[in-house]
Design a protein around this motif. Structure first.
Motif, PDB file in Angstrom:
ATOM      1  N   MET A 111       0.730  -1.241   0.007  1.00 25.54           N
ATOM      2  CA  MET A 111       0.047   0.078  -0.122  1.00 25.54           C
ATOM      3  C   MET A 111       1.136   1.130  -0.048  1.00 25.54           C
ATOM      4  O   MET A 111       1.767   1.369   0.861  1.00 25.54           O
ATOM      5  CB  MET A 111      -0.702  -0.123   1.265  1.00 25.54           C
ATOM      6  CG  MET A 111      -1.812   1.248   1.328  1.00 25.54           C
ATOM      7  SD  MET A 111      -2.997   0.981   2.585  1.00 25.54           S
ATOM      8  CE  MET A 111      -3.575   2.509   2.951  1.00 25.54           C
ATOM      9  N   ALA A 112       0.505   2.225  -0.814  1.00 26.83           N
ATOM     10  CA  ALA A 112       1.514   3.547  -0.883  1.00 26.83           C
ATOM     11  C   ALA A 112       0.852   4.239   0.151  1.00 26.83           C
ATOM     12  O   ALA A 112      -0.315   4.540   0.509  1.00 26.83           O
ATOM     13  CB  ALA A 112       0.989   4.092  -2.312  1.00 26.83           C
ATOM     14  N   SER A 113       1.775   5.262   0.720  1.00 24.54           N
ATOM     15  CA  SER A 113       1.665   6.180   1.644  1.00 24.54           C
ATOM     16  C   SER A 113       1.837   7.636   1.024  1.00 24.54           C
ATOM     17  O   SER A 113       2.582   7.458  -0.084  1.00 24.54           O
ATOM     18  CB  SER A 113       2.633   6.051   2.948  1.00 24.54           C
ATOM     19  OG  SER A 113       2.523   4.939   3.457  1.00 24.54           O
ATOM     20  N   SER A 114       1.348   8.547   1.627  1.00 23.43           N
ATOM     21  CA  SER A 114       1.487   9.903   1.150  1.00 23.43           C
ATOM     22  C   SER A 114       2.434  10.925   1.984  1.00 23.43           C
ATOM     23  O   SER A 114       2.467  10.593   3.017  1.00 23.43           O
ATOM     24  CB  SER A 114       0.280  10.495   0.737  1.00 23.43           C
ATOM     25  OG  SER A 114      -0.496  10.836   1.859  1.00 23.43           O
ATOM     26  N   MET A 115       2.845  11.722   1.196  1.00 26.56           N
ATOM     27  CA  MET A 115       3.999  12.587   1.921  1.00 26.56           C
ATOM     28  C   MET A 115       3.224  14.035   1.524  1.00 26.56           C
ATOM     29  O   MET A 115       3.436  14.339   0.360  1.00 26.56           O
ATOM     30  CB  MET A 115       5.194  12.212   1.769  1.00 26.56           C
ATOM     31  CG  MET A 115       6.135  13.283   2.550  1.00 26.56           C
ATOM     32  SD  MET A 115       7.926  12.758   1.612  1.00 26.56           S
ATOM     33  CE  MET A 115       8.320  11.824   3.134  1.00 26.56           C
ATOM     34  N   ASN A 116       3.377  15.187   2.293  1.00 24.13           N
ATOM     35  CA  ASN A 116       3.398  16.411   1.902  1.00 24.13           C
ATOM     36  C   ASN A 116       4.620  16.999   2.019  1.00 24.13           C
ATOM     37  O   ASN A 116       5.596  16.613   2.711  1.00 24.13           O
ATOM     38  CB  ASN A 116       2.656  17.406   3.172  1.00 24.13           C
ATOM     39  CG  ASN A 116       1.083  16.777   3.087  1.00 24.13           C
ATOM     40  OD1 ASN A 116       0.542  16.592   2.000  1.00 24.13           O
ATOM     41  ND2 ASN A 116       0.494  16.839   3.949  1.00 24.13           N
ATOM     42  N   LEU A 117       4.943  17.856   0.729  1.00 23.66           N
ATOM     43  CA  LEU A 117       6.229  18.364   0.632  1.00 23.66           C
ATOM     44  C   LEU A 117       6.219  19.961   0.183  1.00 23.66           C
ATOM     45  O   LEU A 117       5.181  20.206  -0.356  1.00 23.66           O
ATOM     46  CB  LEU A 117       6.669  17.701  -0.598  1.00 23.66           C
ATOM     47  CG  LEU A 117       8.163  18.188  -1.175  1.00 23.66           C
ATOM     48  CD1 LEU A 117       9.166  17.713  -0.145  1.00 23.66           C
ATOM     49  CD2 LEU A 117       8.417  17.612  -2.435  1.00 23.66           C
ATOM     50  N   SER A 118       6.942  20.561   0.980  1.00 21.20           N
ATOM     51  CA  SER A 118       6.813  22.229   0.748  1.00 21.20           C
ATOM     52  C   SER A 118       8.031  22.500  -0.099  1.00 21.20           C
ATOM     53  O   SER A 118       9.258  22.124   0.134  1.00 21.20           O
ATOM     54  CB  SER A 118       7.157  23.080   2.155  1.00 21.20           C
ATOM     55  OG  SER A 118       5.929  22.658   2.875  1.00 21.20           O
ATOM     56  N   LEU A 119       7.828  23.241  -1.155  1.00 15.49           N
ATOM     57  CA  LEU A 119       8.907  23.762  -2.219  1.00 15.49           C
ATOM     58  C   LEU A 119       8.769  25.353  -2.459  1.00 15.49           C
ATOM     59  O   LEU A 119       7.626  25.755  -2.335  1.00 15.49           O
ATOM     60  CB  LEU A 119       8.690  22.832  -3.634  1.00 15.49           C
ATOM     61  CG  LEU A 119       8.813  21.492  -3.787  1.00 15.49           C
ATOM     62  CD1 LEU A 119       8.242  20.862  -4.952  1.00 15.49           C
ATOM     63  CD2 LEU A 119       9.961  20.828  -3.237  1.00 15.49           C
ATOM     64  N   THR A 120      10.212  25.671  -2.508  1.00 16.83           N
ATOM     65  CA  THR A 120      10.140  27.126  -3.087  1.00 16.83           C
ATOM     66  C   THR A 120       9.381  27.278  -4.395  1.00 16.83           C
ATOM     67  O   THR A 120       9.203  26.325  -5.101  1.00 16.83           O
ATOM     68  CB  THR A 120      11.495  27.455  -3.277  1.00 16.83           C
ATOM     69  OG1 THR A 120      12.014  26.772  -4.282  1.00 16.83           O
ATOM     70  CG2 THR A 120      12.325  27.326  -1.872  1.00 16.83           C
ATOM     71  N   ASP A 121       9.037  28.434  -4.397  1.00 18.14           N
ATOM     72  CA  ASP A 121       8.399  28.879  -5.895  1.00 18.14           C
ATOM     73  C   ASP A 121       9.466  28.201  -7.257  1.00 18.14           C
ATOM     74  O   ASP A 121       8.829  27.620  -8.406  1.00 18.14           O
ATOM     75  CB  ASP A 121       7.920  30.128  -6.143  1.00 18.14           C
ATOM     76  CG  ASP A 121       7.008  30.621  -5.280  1.00 18.14           C
ATOM     77  OD1 ASP A 121       5.995  29.649  -4.783  1.00 18.14           O
ATOM     78  OD2 ASP A 121       6.664  31.834  -5.082  1.00 18.14           O
ATOM     79  N   GLU A 122      10.482  28.508  -6.893  1.00 14.43           N
ATOM     80  CA  GLU A 122      11.415  28.016  -7.983  1.00 14.43           C
ATOM     81  C   GLU A 122      11.428  26.712  -8.093  1.00 14.43           C
ATOM     82  O   GLU A 122      11.414  26.116  -9.267  1.00 14.43           O
ATOM     83  CB  GLU A 122      12.856  28.587  -7.676  1.00 14.43           C
ATOM     84  CG  GLU A 122      13.834  28.118  -8.709  1.00 14.43           C
ATOM     85  CD  GLU A 122      15.258  28.913  -8.406  1.00 14.43           C
ATOM     86  OE1 GLU A 122      16.258  28.463  -9.128  1.00 14.43           O
ATOM     87  OE2 GLU A 122      15.431  28.981  -7.208  1.00 14.43           O
ATOM     88  N   LEU A 123      11.526  25.769  -7.136  1.00 24.30           N
ATOM     89  CA  LEU A 123      11.272  24.532  -7.205  1.00 24.30           C
ATOM     90  C   LEU A 123      10.196  23.914  -7.633  1.00 24.30           C
ATOM     91  O   LEU A 123      10.230  22.878  -8.775  1.00 24.30           O
ATOM     92  CB  LEU A 123      11.885  23.739  -5.793  1.00 24.30           C
ATOM     93  CG  LEU A 123      13.358  23.975  -5.282  1.00 24.30           C
ATOM     94  CD1 LEU A 123      13.439  23.498  -3.970  1.00 24.30           C
ATOM     95  CD2 LEU A 123      14.310  23.321  -6.402  1.00 24.30           C
ATOM     96  N   LEU A 124       9.101  24.302  -7.365  1.00 22.36           N
ATOM     97  CA  LEU A 124       7.830  23.945  -7.709  1.00 22.36           C
ATOM     98  C   LEU A 124       7.709  24.344  -9.156  1.00 22.36           C
ATOM     99  O   LEU A 124       7.086  23.128 -10.084  1.00 22.36           O
ATOM    100  CB  LEU A 124       6.813  24.540  -7.012  1.00 22.36           C
ATOM    101  CG  LEU A 124       5.201  24.194  -7.319  1.00 22.36           C
ATOM    102  CD1 LEU A 124       5.224  22.913  -7.074  1.00 22.36           C
ATOM    103  CD2 LEU A 124       4.237  25.116  -6.433  1.00 22.36           C
ATOM    104  N   ASP A 125       8.163  25.345  -9.839  1.00 20.10           N
ATOM    105  CA  ASP A 125       8.114  25.515 -10.995  1.00 20.10           C
ATOM    106  C   ASP A 125       8.827  24.468 -11.707  1.00 20.10           C
ATOM    107  O   ASP A 125       8.543  23.937 -12.939  1.00 20.10           O
ATOM    108  CB  ASP A 125       8.660  27.053 -11.616  1.00 20.10           C
ATOM    109  CG  ASP A 125       7.720  27.857 -11.162  1.00 20.10           C
ATOM    110  OD1 ASP A 125       6.501  27.838 -10.948  1.00 20.10           O
ATOM    111  OD2 ASP A 125       8.152  29.215 -10.974  1.00 20.10           O
ATOM    112  N   PHE A 126      10.175  24.350 -11.519  1.00 19.34           N
ATOM    113  CA  PHE A 126      10.850  23.084 -12.225  1.00 19.34           C
ATOM    114  C   PHE A 126      10.162  21.860 -11.862  1.00 19.34           C
ATOM    115  O   PHE A 126      10.304  21.117 -13.223  1.00 19.34           O
ATOM    116  CB  PHE A 126      12.410  23.306 -11.203  1.00 19.34           C
ATOM    117  CG  PHE A 126      13.461  22.306 -12.059  1.00 19.34           C
ATOM    118  CD1 PHE A 126      14.090  22.599 -13.028  1.00 19.34           C
ATOM    119  CD2 PHE A 126      13.395  20.844 -11.618  1.00 19.34           C
ATOM    120  CE1 PHE A 126      14.939  21.734 -13.617  1.00 19.34           C
ATOM    121  CE2 PHE A 126      14.221  20.043 -12.139  1.00 19.34           C
ATOM    122  CZ  PHE A 126      14.822  20.415 -13.102  1.00 19.34           C
ATOM    123  N   VAL A 127       9.607  21.350 -11.042  1.00 19.30           N
ATOM    124  CA  VAL A 127       8.917  20.098 -10.930  1.00 19.30           C
ATOM    125  C   VAL A 127       7.864  20.095 -11.974  1.00 19.30           C
ATOM    126  O   VAL A 127       7.627  19.177 -12.678  1.00 19.30           O
ATOM    127  CB  VAL A 127       8.478  19.720  -9.632  1.00 19.30           C
ATOM    128  CG1 VAL A 127       7.755  18.493  -9.488  1.00 19.30           C
ATOM    129  CG2 VAL A 127       9.509  19.585  -8.470  1.00 19.30           C
TER     130      VAL A 127
END
Length: 75
Positions: free
Chosen positions: A1-17
Motif C-alpha cells: 500500500m502506498a503512503s503519501s507525504m506532503n512536501l513544501s517547495l520554494t516557488d522556483e523548485l515547484l516551477d521546475f518540478v
C-alpha cells in the motif's frame, strides 16, 4: 500500500518540478518525477556503499587475484 507525504517547495523548485512533469516534460506527474529521483538516489547510495566497502577491503589487505572478468564469469 502506498503512503503519501506532503512536501513544501520554494516557488522556483515547484516551477521546475511542474516543467519536468508536464505535457512537454519527461514525467506524467510530479509524483512520478519525485519517485524517479528517489530511486536514482537509492541506486547512487548503493553504489557508494559498494565502493566504500571495496576500499575498506583494500585498506585491510582483503583482495582477490581474480580479474573482474573472472569474477563476472562465476555468476
Amino acid at each position: 500500500m502506498a503512503s503519501s507525504m506532503n512536501l513544501s517547495l520554494t516557488d522556483e523548485l515547484l516551477d521546475f518540478v511542474k516543467d519536468r512533469a508536464s505535457d512537454t516534460g519527461l514525467y506524467a506527474t510530479p509524483s512520478e518525477y519525485l519517485r524517479d529521483l528517489i530511486r536514482h538516489d537509492m541506486e547512487a547510495q548503493a553504489t557508494i556503499a559498494h565502493i566504500t566497502s571495496g576500499l575498506d577491503d583494500l585498506v585491510h589487505g582483503r583482495f582477490s587475484e581474480k580479474s573482474i572478468l573472472d569474477i563476472a564469469a562465476e555468476d
